[in-house]
Design an enzyme around this catalytic site. Sequence first.
Site, PDB file in Angstrom:
ATOM      1  CB  SER A 154      -3.475   9.606  -5.779  1.00 37.54           C
ATOM      2  OG  SER A 154      -3.750   8.599  -5.304  1.00 37.54           O
ATOM      3  CE1 TYR A 169      -0.381   9.056  -1.220  1.00 33.92           C
ATOM      4  CE2 TYR A 169      -2.619   8.305  -2.026  1.00 33.92           C
ATOM      5  CZ  TYR A 169      -1.270   8.528  -2.204  1.00 33.92           C
ATOM      6  OH  TYR A 169      -0.583   8.220  -3.534  1.00 33.92           O
TER       7      TYR A 169
END
Length: 254
Positions: free
Chosen positions: A138, A151
């Site tokens: 990501s 995350y």
Amino acid sequence: MFSLNNKTAIVTGAGSGIGRAVALTFASAGAHVYVTDLNAGNAESTVEEIKQSGGGATALLCDVSNQEAVVTAFQTIGKIDILVNSAGVSHIGRADNTSSEDFEKVFRVNVQGVYNSLYTAIPLMKTNGGGAIVNLASIAAVVGLSDRFAYSMSKGAVYAMTMSVAKDYISDNIRCNSISPARVHTPFVDGFLAKNYPGKEKEMFEKLSKTQPIGRMGTPDEISKLILYLCSDEASFITGNDYPIDGGFIKLNS
């Protein structure tokens, strides 16, 4: 170009979102796809859509955070040419308000889950003479995002594991790359907005979309096309890289 004929692919988290798009794209390119997901209904739905289009797919129910379950599931397949680690969970929070339980949940799925799949698939790929792996990292792995502490931790680990695997198994003809999407419009996004911004979903969707310089979110299909390329023979000279697919977020937001 980009044919996956006679290839066997495992796509984790393939019951929805990006994983589902990858499974559909791979099947259309000729691969037999093992649609791996924790949700039986979602997995079967993806398989049914593939079969209706004339493709080959098999549902593989598996909790990627459980190594024993992953080993058992993957070994029933035997030949593995391609692995895409797409299964993952998100979390909103900072370092001082992320509970230990939430931190560990994100770690178990996003980090341990990728490790478990790599741990199991790599020996099978070595036996088969090689393979291609793509992990979903990501933009959160390389830039600071507000309220995404756990995350971001997990996706930074995915990036690091990708580089390590690429280095360790290059002589085994195993290629390993990662991609780093920015916001992608998936059912998760819609659910997040409905839960956290009831009545303001459209307004918040537009706001989130415009955080990308290109002015919109990506689509799962766009993400799947990059993954298809990286797993195809046309990308045989590519390993040990991360590819942002982010509408200009990393380079144009500074």
